[in-house]
Write an enzyme that holds these catalytic residues in place. Structure first.
Site, PDB file in Angstrom:
ATOM      1  N   ASP A 520      47.521  30.779  46.344  1.00 13.92           N
ATOM      2  CA  ASP A 520      47.584  32.261  45.905  1.00 13.92           C
ATOM      3  C   ASP A 520      45.587  30.937  45.041  1.00 13.92           C
ATOM      4  OD1 ASP A 520      46.210  34.370  44.906  1.00 13.92           O
ATOM      5  OD2 ASP A 520      47.709  34.282  43.347  1.00 13.92           O
ATOM      6  N   GLU A 523      40.745  30.036  46.064  1.00 15.03           N
ATOM      7  CA  GLU A 523      38.591  29.818  45.899  1.00 15.03           C
ATOM      8  C   GLU A 523      37.723  28.553  45.685  1.00 15.03           C
ATOM      9  OE1 GLU A 523      40.641  32.218  44.930  1.00 15.03           O
ATOM     10  OE2 GLU A 523      41.241  33.688  46.731  1.00 15.03           O
ATOM     11  N   ASP A 598      43.380  42.185  47.038  1.00 14.09           N
ATOM     12  CA  ASP A 598      44.235  42.298  45.015  1.00 14.09           C
ATOM     13  C   ASP A 598      43.738  44.121  45.323  1.00 14.09           C
ATOM     14  OD1 ASP A 598      45.802  40.785  44.096  1.00 14.09           O
ATOM     15  OD2 ASP A 598      43.684  40.438  42.829  1.00 14.09           O
TER      16      ASP A 598
HETATM   17  C1  NOJ Z   1      46.217  37.398  42.379  1.00 17.81           C
HETATM   18  C2  NOJ Z   1      47.041  37.684  44.204  1.00 17.81           C
HETATM   19  O1  NOJ Z   1      45.952  38.303  44.745  1.00 17.81           O
HETATM   20  C3  NOJ Z   1      47.997  38.025  43.331  1.00 17.81           C
HETATM   21  O2  NOJ Z   1      47.865  38.948  44.385  1.00 17.81           O
HETATM   22  C4  NOJ Z   1      48.931  38.242  42.551  1.00 17.81           C
HETATM   23  O3  NOJ Z   1      49.988  38.923  42.294  1.00 17.81           O
HETATM   24  C5  NOJ Z   1      47.992  37.298  41.476  1.00 17.81           C
HETATM   25  N1  NOJ Z   1      47.529  36.614  41.187  1.00 17.81           N
HETATM   26  C6  NOJ Z   1      49.514  36.761  40.613  1.00 17.81           C
HETATM   27  O4  NOJ Z   1      49.706  35.919  40.961  1.00 17.81           O
END
Ligand code: NOJ
Length: 942
Positions: A520, A523, A598
């Site tokens: 995660d 970017e 998200d």
């Molecule tokens: C951002 C991610 O997009 C999300 O899915 C995740 O729960 C949070 N980071 C925490 O790791």
């Protein structure tokens, strides 16, 4: 709400503003504009598959023209590639400001990351040069022609003598050459207009955004080009954006965007719908489609990129038999730095474009079978006991799932490769319980490494100097989940080796072989950085500026994790890695799955997930999903239920939720939601054989896993903008998820001269080029089957996909009015690489002349290739077909009571059932237990 002020608009991005201004300036000239770029005819060399030369950029000042070496490569597959560099920078003959250690060349390693091959050059290519132009014929049967005009430089691409794509036809080519900064002393302030070239210099040497200063040690260096699709009204691709499948115009006007589509991988908090704003990943592949023709371009550049799209009525191409109202789509691409490197695909079908692109950038990984099952995630399952309880609750409620996920809180204080000792005292015990039902655990590991004492990982990163550097070549420090952090620089091969060492079972203690990865924030997300990412003047391995490599950065991190998972334990035979990534680039499809980040628990986000996932599917990254239920907020039970029904058709099917949301595991949904969600999950599981076969096809041809209408019906213009219904591969399954509240019915568009059956009721729906309406009570998933297909299924509900391995198959056959159907089934062990040595079964099912046959998909030669084949087929000999369902049989079949099954030359009679359809429903014949083995040749005569 997205914070617009955190992200640049085009006007706030220096090179975007300059390139748009360039286009506006050109527009004021109308037809009198003469692009200052010419191909020097004396420089042109035609070699085997190549044309090289020098493009000269003349300067208004009259100074020496800028030399831009150009190389055109023509590939056997019919792909053409145009690469333009800058001589002075190639020679490193430039000065850097601020004592920067950055490289002087234009970034030329994007291809090394994105491509798996440069492609075979076309040996039968022919080229001719005259004073005015160079003409090249290339590709299969020399169907394609490139006319390279010398003055001004432009290229027209023809297929079968029809013009399809023009490069620099509008004269927007712009290569910002290196120049020394001239300090102007006029009245003590920096001048905005270059006195010679009349360009806006204000953003050449420094840019400020949100309090961050970009020192731009190399000055301006953007590359821009116009690419026009002649006679094409629709363009698709260039993910990721929360936009429609058919891309919108970007230069304002009713229903259009004001901003260009942006590609600059970013962690966009609470991103908005229907927007060209950048998101987490970038795939600069665009397809243009019109009736019976598809072409495409791939803009290979890893820097920040923007794309303007304008549609012009009245084709400028007098030769073309233009359909779609004579519309051209004019696009304008520009990137902040790097090479101008464009691939041109001339189709003629969407399948061809995706195949050619996938051949270059690699096919999507064939994942382990479990990865196609259902994934249960939330931020966070708080302890190993919590995980075990959730696992038990699924079983108690007879709900299947394959994978449970751990978000960042499992770590000891956000230190990756550690476990919180209080909450997760026994990770191996937890993993064992999961493994007992063949389930897996996915844990998250992000690229930011906590900057604290007594943390071995950061200590090594520092001592071995494996992190990204700041503009002063010191280890870059920024903020993310752990607070102060450093970022692993996975461009560095030494980092990859080191990263690999961290994942061995010995090193990453508490992980068993059923543990997989989630990457995660790659970017990368830097909370205190400009636009929530890294400063562009940061330095990566090889001294490339972050500016040059930004969009590839996320992929390099996943690449390192992939390598690490492959080599976790040399003693255990290799299993296919599974990694979910948030950030991606062209080529990431080789490494795992992506998701759309998200999203919000809102109907609009459920609806948007479908065009978003479809876009990734046609852009070569089909293993895509969206957070089921929505990440932020608490969905209503209706929304949650509808989201599961939609998610059951996402290639990557995972529920996820923010830490502030209420628990929403399916078994908590209560009546009737729990039961309806369970049915959606069971549907996914029963169709896993069809999904896996579809993934296999994607992994060998690049074909989308879910296909939009234009892809499946390239002649049916009425459906070219459809993006709320789709097919599952080539199974003929047509889904249209409900994405609105309280929907009592839904309409589905069916193309002319087709026939469909409802998946559940066998209701007959003739396709006439209009929409049909079907009722959608909450328990109804709008799912049709196109006539003419054979869909493999497994109908025994199990706890996980692993437990279905030896379950018998059902074949669901949908007959055309002519009484024909076909389909295929691909099976392997679902976890290892043995399939590469022949350990797989691939059957071709055909129904014709009242006979169903199962034959090997491959020819004899392929079949005998793999040394592990025989053993695998033998091992699978116990797996049978337990049921054949034939939808759409003639009423006369009622009289038949028995079918003849022939396997291994031996025939036997088997009973057949018949059910007459009522008004508007199909007759159905069922053969129970034909007893045939899945890996063998056989036929059933009806
Ligand atoms: C951002 C991610 O997009 C999300 O899915 C995740 O729960 C949070 N980071 C925490 O790791």
């Amino acid at each position: 709400m997205v914070k617009h002020e955190n992200f640049k608009t085009c006007e706030q991005s220096g090179f975007c503003k300059r390139n748009r201004a360039y286009a506006d300036n050109v527009a004021t000239y109308g037809n009198t504009w003469a692009s200052p770029y010419t191909l020097d005819p004396n420089s042109v060399r035609i070699r085997h598959g190549y044309v090289t030369g020098t493009v000269l950029k003349s300067l208004k000042s009259g100074g020496q023209a800028v030399q831009l070496p150009v190389k055109l490569a023509f590939l056997e597959s019919g792909v053409a590639r145009v690469t333009i560099d800058e001589f002075k920078r190639q020679q490193k003959d430039i000065g850097l400001r601020h004592g920067s250690q950055a490289r002087k060349e234009r970034y030329n390693e994007a291809a090394a990351w994105a491509l798996v091959t440069d492609g075979e050059l076309d040996k039968s290519f022919s080229g001719e040069e005259s004073e005015e132009e160079t003409v090249v014929r290339y590709g299969p049967k020399q169907r394609y022609r490139a006319v390279i005009r010398h003055d001004p430089f432009s290229i027209d691409f023809f297929r079968d003598d029809e013009l399809h794509i023009k490069i620099n036809g509008r004269g927007l080519m712009n290569v910002e050459h290196w120049r020394a900064m001239v300090v102007k002393v006029e009245k003590g302030k920096s001048e905005k207009k270059d006195p010679e070239d009349g360009e806006d210099e204000s953003t050449w040497w420094e840019e400020t955004f949100g309090g961050n200063i970009d020192s731009k040690p190399r000055g301006p260096e953007s590359v821009g080009m116009d690419i026009s699709f002649i006679g094409y009204q629709h363009v698709y691709g260039i993910p990721g954006h929360a936009s429609s499948l058919s891309l919108k115009q970007t230069r304002g006007g009713p229903g259009n965007y004001e901003q260009p589509y942006r590609l600059y991988n970013s962690d966009v908090f609470e991103y908005e719908m229907d927007s060209p704003m950048t998101l987490y990943g970038a795939i600069p592949l665009m397809q243009a489609h019109r009736k019976d023709s598809t072409v495409g371009v791939f803009w290979l550049n890893a820097a920040e990129t923007w794309i303007d799209i304008v549609k012009q009525k009245v084709s400028s191409n007098p030769n073309s038999l233009v359909t779609g109202g004579g519309t051209d789509t004019e696009t304008h691409w520009f990137s902040e730095s790097g090479l101008l490197d464009v691939f041109v695909f001339l189709g003629p079908s969407p399948k061809d474009v995706v195949a050619q692109y996938s051949e270059l950038t690699g096919y999507t990984q064939l994942p382990q079978q479990f990865a196609l099952g259902y994934h249960q995630c939330r931020w966070n399952y708080v302890s190993d006991e919590d995980v075990k309880e959730v696992d038990t609750n699924f079983d108690k409620n007879n709900i299947p799932y394959d994978v449970i996920w751990l978000d960042i809180e499992y770590t000891d204080g956000k230190k990756y490769f550690t476990w919180d000792p209080h909450a997760f005292p026994d990770p191996l015990g937890m993993e064992k319980q999961l493994n007992d039902q063949e389930r897996k655990l996915v844990v998250i590991i992000d690229p930011h490494i906590k900057n604290v004492d007594n943390y071995a990982v950061v200590k090594e990163l520092k001592s071995m100097s494996l992190g990204v550097k700041d503009k002063n070549n010191k280890l870059f420090e920024g903020w993310c989940w752990p607070g102060s952090s450093h970022w692993v620089d996975c461009f560095n091969p030494v980092t990859i080796d080191w990263w690999r060492s961290l994942f061995t079972y010995k090193s990453f203690q508490g992980t068993a072989p059923n543990v997989f990865l989630w990457n995660d924030m790659n970017e990368p997300s830097v909370f205190n950085g400009p636009e929530t990412t890294m400063p562009k003047d940061n330095i990566h391995h090889g001294n490339w500026e972050h500016r040059d490599v930004h969009n590839i950065n996320g992929m390099t991190f996943v690449n390192a994790t992939f390598e690490a998972l492959l080599h976790r334990d040399p003693a255990i035979s290799r299993r296919r890695p599974f990694i979910l990534t948030r950030s991606y680039y062209a080529g990431s499809q080789r490494l795992g799955a992506m998701w759309t980040g998200d999203n919000l628990a809102a109907w609009s986000h459920l609806a948007a997930s479908i065009p978003m996932i479809l876009t990734h599917n046609v852009a070569g990254f089909p293993f895509a999903g969206a957070d089921v239920g929505g990440f932020f907020g608490d969905p209503s039970k209706e929304l949650l239920t509808r989201w599961y029904q939609a998610g059951a058709f996402y290639p990557f099917f995972r529920a996820h939720a923010h830490t502030d949301t209420r628990r929403r595991e399916p078994y908590l949904a209560g009546d009737p939601y729990k039961e309806i969600i369970t049915q959606a999950l069971r549907l996914r599981y029963s169709l896993l054989p069809a999904w896996y076969t579809t993934f296999h096809s994607a992994s060998t041809t690049g074909a989308p896993i879910i296909q939009p209408h234009y892809y499946a019906h390239p002649s049916d213009e009425a459906g070219f903008a459809l993006d709320d219904q789709f097919y599952v591969g080539s199974t003929g399954l047509l889904a249209k998820p409900v994405t609105t509240a309280g929907a009592e019915s839904i309409s589905i568009y069916l193309p002319p001269n087709t026939l469909y059956y409802d998946y559940f009721t066998y209701t007959i729906h003739p396709g006439t080029g209009s929409t049909i309406t079907i009722p959608t009570p909450l328990d109804k998933i709008p799912l049709l089957m196109r006539a003419g297909h054979i869909i493999p299924r497994k109908d025994h509900p199990r706890r996980s996909s692993g437990l279905m391995r030896y379950d018998p198959y059902t074949l669901l056959i949908t007959l055309t009015p002519e009484g024909t159907a076909n389909g295929d089934l691909y099976i392997d062990d679902g976890e290892s690489y043995d399939y590469q040595e022949g350990a797989f079964i691939h059957r071709n099912f055909t129904f014709a002349l009242n006979s169903l046959s199962s034959l090997d998909f491959e020819d004899e030669k392929q079949r005998n290739k793999g040394k592990k084949r025989r053993e695998y087929v033998r091992q699978m000999d116990r797996v049978r077909v337990e049921k054949i369902i034939i939808v759409g049989v003639p009423g006369s079949w009622q009289a038949r009571k028995e079918v003849r099954v022939v396997e291994d030359g031996e025939g036997r009679g088997v009973e057949m059932g018949f059910e007459r359809g009522g008004a508007g429903t199909a007759n159905v014949a069922t053969v129970k237990d034909p007893g045939v083995r899945i890996g063998r040749d056989w036929r059933v005569e009806f």
